[in-house]
Design a protein around this motif. Structure first.
Motif, PDB file in Angstrom:
ATOM      1  N   MET A  78     -27.571 -34.775 -44.523  1.00 37.71           N
ATOM      2  CA  MET A  78     -27.615 -35.639 -45.756  1.00 37.71           C
ATOM      3  C   MET A  78     -26.399 -35.212 -46.656  1.00 37.71           C
ATOM      4  O   MET A  78     -25.844 -35.978 -47.537  1.00 37.71           O
ATOM      5  CB  MET A  78     -29.080 -35.540 -46.498  1.00 37.71           C
ATOM      6  N   ALA A  79     -26.422 -33.942 -46.750  1.00 37.14           N
ATOM      7  CA  ALA A  79     -25.456 -33.334 -47.636  1.00 37.14           C
ATOM      8  C   ALA A  79     -24.027 -33.545 -47.467  1.00 37.14           C
ATOM      9  O   ALA A  79     -23.078 -33.984 -48.320  1.00 37.14           O
ATOM     10  CB  ALA A  79     -25.398 -31.578 -47.870  1.00 37.14           C
ATOM     11  N   ALA A  80     -23.710 -33.764 -45.994  1.00 35.29           N
ATOM     12  CA  ALA A  80     -22.434 -34.139 -45.771  1.00 35.29           C
ATOM     13  C   ALA A  80     -22.138 -35.756 -46.080  1.00 35.29           C
ATOM     14  O   ALA A  80     -21.037 -35.810 -46.285  1.00 35.29           O
ATOM     15  CB  ALA A  80     -22.212 -34.026 -44.112  1.00 35.29           C
ATOM     16  N   ARG A  81     -23.019 -36.284 -45.684  1.00 37.43           N
ATOM     17  CA  ARG A  81     -22.926 -37.828 -46.170  1.00 37.43           C
ATOM     18  C   ARG A  81     -22.771 -37.849 -47.806  1.00 37.43           C
ATOM     19  O   ARG A  81     -21.784 -38.579 -48.104  1.00 37.43           O
ATOM     20  CB  ARG A  81     -24.204 -38.715 -45.670  1.00 37.43           C
ATOM     21  N   ARG A 124     -21.706 -49.278 -58.680  1.00 32.88           N
ATOM     22  CA  ARG A 124     -22.024 -48.884 -57.252  1.00 32.88           C
ATOM     23  C   ARG A 124     -23.230 -48.542 -56.866  1.00 32.88           C
ATOM     24  O   ARG A 124     -23.950 -48.845 -55.900  1.00 32.88           O
ATOM     25  CB  ARG A 124     -21.018 -47.709 -56.963  1.00 32.88           C
ATOM     26  N   GLY A 125     -24.246 -48.124 -58.020  1.00 29.49           N
ATOM     27  CA  GLY A 125     -25.558 -47.673 -57.593  1.00 29.49           C
ATOM     28  C   GLY A 125     -25.827 -46.690 -56.496  1.00 29.49           C
ATOM     29  O   GLY A 125     -26.783 -47.017 -55.786  1.00 29.49           O
ATOM     30  N   GLN A 126     -24.727 -45.668 -56.137  1.00 25.05           N
ATOM     31  CA  GLN A 126     -25.071 -44.913 -55.217  1.00 25.05           C
ATOM     32  C   GLN A 126     -26.227 -43.934 -54.975  1.00 25.05           C
ATOM     33  O   GLN A 126     -26.594 -43.857 -54.098  1.00 25.05           O
ATOM     34  CB  GLN A 126     -23.627 -43.881 -54.971  1.00 25.05           C
ATOM     35  N   ALA A 127     -26.606 -43.630 -56.154  1.00 23.25           N
ATOM     36  CA  ALA A 127     -27.800 -42.616 -56.383  1.00 23.25           C
ATOM     37  C   ALA A 127     -29.026 -43.598 -55.569  1.00 23.25           C
ATOM     38  O   ALA A 127     -29.878 -43.073 -55.070  1.00 23.25           O
ATOM     39  CB  ALA A 127     -27.973 -41.863 -57.518  1.00 23.25           C
ATOM     40  N   ALA A 128     -29.035 -44.646 -56.268  1.00 21.88           N
ATOM     41  CA  ALA A 128     -30.338 -45.739 -55.671  1.00 21.88           C
ATOM     42  C   ALA A 128     -30.157 -45.955 -54.393  1.00 21.88           C
ATOM     43  O   ALA A 128     -31.246 -45.811 -53.692  1.00 21.88           O
ATOM     44  CB  ALA A 128     -30.155 -47.208 -56.505  1.00 21.88           C
ATOM     45  N   ILE A 131     -31.578 -42.965 -52.363  1.00 23.49           N
ATOM     46  CA  ILE A 131     -33.049 -42.911 -52.561  1.00 23.49           C
ATOM     47  C   ILE A 131     -33.663 -43.617 -51.511  1.00 23.49           C
ATOM     48  O   ILE A 131     -34.464 -43.453 -50.645  1.00 23.49           O
ATOM     49  CB  ILE A 131     -33.341 -42.867 -53.973  1.00 23.49           C
ATOM     50  N   ARG A 132     -33.185 -45.070 -51.692  1.00 25.67           N
ATOM     51  CA  ARG A 132     -33.642 -46.152 -51.007  1.00 25.67           C
ATOM     52  C   ARG A 132     -33.478 -46.150 -49.465  1.00 25.67           C
ATOM     53  O   ARG A 132     -34.355 -46.327 -48.661  1.00 25.67           O
ATOM     54  CB  ARG A 132     -33.318 -47.318 -51.612  1.00 25.67           C
ATOM     55  N   SER A 133     -32.157 -45.798 -49.229  1.00 20.88           N
ATOM     56  CA  SER A 133     -31.941 -46.254 -47.786  1.00 20.88           C
ATOM     57  C   SER A 133     -31.701 -44.848 -47.048  1.00 20.88           C
ATOM     58  O   SER A 133     -32.042 -44.841 -46.022  1.00 20.88           O
ATOM     59  CB  SER A 133     -30.459 -47.014 -47.836  1.00 20.88           C
ATOM     60  N   ASP A 134     -31.516 -43.779 -47.530  1.00 19.37           N
ATOM     61  CA  ASP A 134     -31.456 -42.546 -46.798  1.00 19.37           C
ATOM     62  C   ASP A 134     -32.558 -41.637 -46.981  1.00 19.37           C
ATOM     63  O   ASP A 134     -33.305 -41.486 -46.096  1.00 19.37           O
ATOM     64  CB  ASP A 134     -30.101 -41.842 -47.459  1.00 19.37           C
ATOM     65  N   ILE A 135     -33.033 -41.332 -48.156  1.00 16.92           N
ATOM     66  CA  ILE A 135     -33.950 -40.423 -48.181  1.00 16.92           C
ATOM     67  C   ILE A 135     -35.232 -40.984 -47.918  1.00 16.92           C
ATOM     68  O   ILE A 135     -36.170 -40.256 -47.197  1.00 16.92           O
ATOM     69  CB  ILE A 135     -33.965 -39.868 -49.862  1.00 16.92           C
ATOM     70  N   ASN A 152     -36.224 -43.609 -45.989  1.00 20.38           N
ATOM     71  CA  ASN A 152     -36.419 -43.972 -44.344  1.00 20.38           C
ATOM     72  C   ASN A 152     -36.055 -42.485 -43.647  1.00 20.38           C
ATOM     73  O   ASN A 152     -36.820 -42.584 -42.563  1.00 20.38           O
ATOM     74  CB  ASN A 152     -35.043 -44.710 -44.366  1.00 20.38           C
ATOM     75  N   ALA A 153     -35.517 -41.398 -44.071  1.00 14.65           N
ATOM     76  CA  ALA A 153     -35.535 -40.263 -43.398  1.00 14.65           C
ATOM     77  C   ALA A 153     -36.667 -39.680 -43.148  1.00 14.65           C
ATOM     78  O   ALA A 153     -37.380 -39.096 -42.278  1.00 14.65           O
ATOM     79  CB  ALA A 153     -34.116 -39.323 -44.019  1.00 14.65           C
ATOM     80  N   VAL A 154     -37.492 -39.527 -44.431  1.00 17.49           N
ATOM     81  CA  VAL A 154     -38.666 -38.837 -44.715  1.00 17.49           C
ATOM     82  C   VAL A 154     -39.825 -39.454 -43.832  1.00 17.49           C
ATOM     83  O   VAL A 154     -40.587 -38.950 -43.145  1.00 17.49           O
ATOM     84  CB  VAL A 154     -38.976 -38.801 -45.927  1.00 17.49           C
ATOM     85  N   ARG A 155     -39.700 -40.841 -44.004  1.00 14.01           N
ATOM     86  CA  ARG A 155     -40.597 -41.695 -43.014  1.00 14.01           C
ATOM     87  C   ARG A 155     -40.415 -41.461 -41.404  1.00 14.01           C
ATOM     88  O   ARG A 155     -41.225 -41.159 -40.602  1.00 14.01           O
ATOM     89  CB  ARG A 155     -40.483 -43.271 -43.289  1.00 14.01           C
ATOM     90  N   ARG A 156     -39.269 -41.556 -41.023  1.00 15.89           N
ATOM     91  CA  ARG A 156     -38.954 -41.161 -39.491  1.00 15.89           C
ATOM     92  C   ARG A 156     -39.212 -39.860 -39.311  1.00 15.89           C
ATOM     93  O   ARG A 156     -39.964 -39.808 -38.068  1.00 15.89           O
ATOM     94  CB  ARG A 156     -37.445 -41.632 -39.345  1.00 15.89           C
ATOM     95  N   SER A 157     -39.385 -39.093 -39.975  1.00 13.11           N
ATOM     96  CA  SER A 157     -39.468 -37.347 -39.562  1.00 13.11           C
ATOM     97  C   SER A 157     -40.960 -37.132 -39.569  1.00 13.11           C
ATOM     98  O   SER A 157     -41.446 -36.146 -38.914  1.00 13.11           O
ATOM     99  CB  SER A 157     -38.841 -36.413 -40.639  1.00 13.11           C
ATOM    100  N   GLY A 158     -41.627 -38.151 -40.146  1.00 14.83           N
ATOM    101  CA  GLY A 158     -43.275 -37.771 -40.364  1.00 14.83           C
ATOM    102  C   GLY A 158     -43.705 -36.782 -41.019  1.00 14.83           C
ATOM    103  O   GLY A 158     -44.596 -36.225 -41.058  1.00 14.83           O
ATOM    104  N   ALA A 159     -42.614 -36.376 -41.978  1.00 13.92           N
ATOM    105  CA  ALA A 159     -43.142 -35.238 -43.031  1.00 13.92           C
ATOM    106  C   ALA A 159     -44.088 -35.708 -44.008  1.00 13.92           C
ATOM    107  O   ALA A 159     -44.306 -37.111 -44.312  1.00 13.92           O
ATOM    108  CB  ALA A 159     -41.731 -34.834 -43.760  1.00 13.92           C
TER     109      ALA A 159
END
Length: 391
Positions: free
Chosen positions: A85-88, A371-375, A378-382, A384-391
């Protein structure tokens, strides 16, 4: 929020044509994501005035906000969720300056753009200030300094009625200020020499009866800040420090004042990103922290539920100075998504279905807003990543 420059010292913001306004609305509606919220900052087109951009003077070192370590299973899931995530962010999301994600009471991910941004850096939260103001109203409600959201505003600020004989001023209630339904036309500009001037606020012409319609309006938030400071009998920043920030472990902040010397309600609050996340946790916990109710749970629920349909600039529903959305949730989980949003991409995002809070800050420019990069992060990266990890 759109910022016009301070009078007599900076040029005013460019005029937005009707066609351009339509294009902006179409863009906002086209980028609606989780729960129906737009991937744009709560702002219009314009430049941030120099007075709002200056960094606060350095203060004494503060004790950082911390979280307990997660158990090994949850820690492994967080590591998996945020791998790369940090690299992205570094490579693809240049507007994003900092991110703090807290899940289930544990720090799951943290990012600061180097050089220049650190964990203790004060961030200009812009209109996130409005949402913090709503929390302070809840504190005043718990303290008995205000009787409720239906209380009339004029008895707290009797000068209003000496300044103007407009009868609708007598009808204004705190409910109208908290829900942006005061009746004035929406104004998303900021001018330091007028923003905390009661005369400038109340002499504006009404375009609707109080409570009749939503209009995102900086003047309404600034009026609430003036009335709340009068109600608690203290400067708003002092009340915030003692009543809200200190119990949460937030001991470093700056709250800008207008030309009349009053803390602004529409913008002006500077916080570390970890402090923004901690405020989101308080909302997620419905006002309770460390075994103490800092503000009433029923008030927090009402603040983060739909009070009206909302509208521009975020094109989402509105609560009490919080943007809100209905979100599909597992049985027993809250379906409320609460969002504090500021110019350029400043966010506190509270997502109860995953027990997740995300705070993010961005550059404060029209380009960052568009550009709305922070949004997107949150929406597309964070999420979805948390959902997929099962955290």
């Amino acid at each position: 929020m759109r910022h016009a420059a301070a009078q007599a010292t900076h040029p005013t913001a460019p005029t937005v044509s009707p066609a351009h306004a339509l294009r902006r609305r179409a863009l906002a509606q086209a980028t609606v994501g989780i729960g129906g919220w737009a991937a744009l900052g709560a702002t219009g087109l314009g430049t941030t005035p120099a007075w709002a951009q200056r960094m606060p003077a350095p203060s004494a070192p503060a004790t950082p906000i911390t979280w307990p370590a997660a158990d090994p299973v949850l820690a492994a899931r967080h590591q998996r969720a945020f791998a790369g995530m940090a690299a992205r962010i570094d490579a693809q999301l240049a507007d994003v300056q900092s991110v703090v994600a807290v899940q289930r009471g544990h720090l799951a991910f943290e990012y600061y753009r180097r050089p220049g941004v650190a964990a203790d850096s004060l961030q200009d939260t812009q209109s996130v200030t409005k949402s913090v103001l709503a929390l302070l109203f809840g504190c005043a409600l718990a303290d008995g300094a205000v009787r409720g959201t239906n209380e009339l505003v004029a008895p707290r600020l009797p000068d209003m009625l000496r300044i103007s004989d407009e009868p609708r001023l007598r009808q204004l209630r705190f409910e109208h200020l908290l829900t942006m339904t005061a009746g004035w036309a929406g104004d998303q500009t900021a001018q330091r020499d007028r923003d905390d001037d009661l005369r400038q606020i109340v002499r504006r012409p009404f375009v609707a009866a109080p409570g009749a319609r939503f209009a995102y309006d900086n003047g309404t938030a600034n009026l609430l800040a003036l009335a709340l400071a009068r109600a608690v009998g203290r400067p708003l920043a002092d009340y915030a420090r003692d009543r809200l920030f200190a119990p949460l472990g937030i001991n470093r902040f700056d709250w800008r004042r207008g030309a009349q010397g009053h803390a602004l309600g529409a913008l002006g609050l500077w916080l570390p990103t970890r402090a923004m996340a901690r405020l989101g946790e308080l909302v997620q916990a419905e006002g309770r922290w460390a075994g103490r109710a800092l503000l009433p749970a029923d008030y927090v629920r009402r603040a983060t539920e739909r009070r009206n349909a909302g509208g521009a600039p975020l094109f989402a529903a509105y609560g009490y100075l919080w943007w809100v959305a209905s979100t599909a949730a597992p049985r027993g989980a809250s379906g409320r998504t609460a969002m504090a949003n500021g110019y350029g991409g400043q966010w506190i995002y509270v997502y109860p279905p995953l027990q997740l809070v995300v705070a993010a800050t961005s550059r404060r420019t029209p380009e960052s807003m568009a550009r709305g990069q922070a949004a997107t992060l949150i929406r597309s990266d964070i999420l979805n990543a948390v959902r997929r990890s099962g955290a």
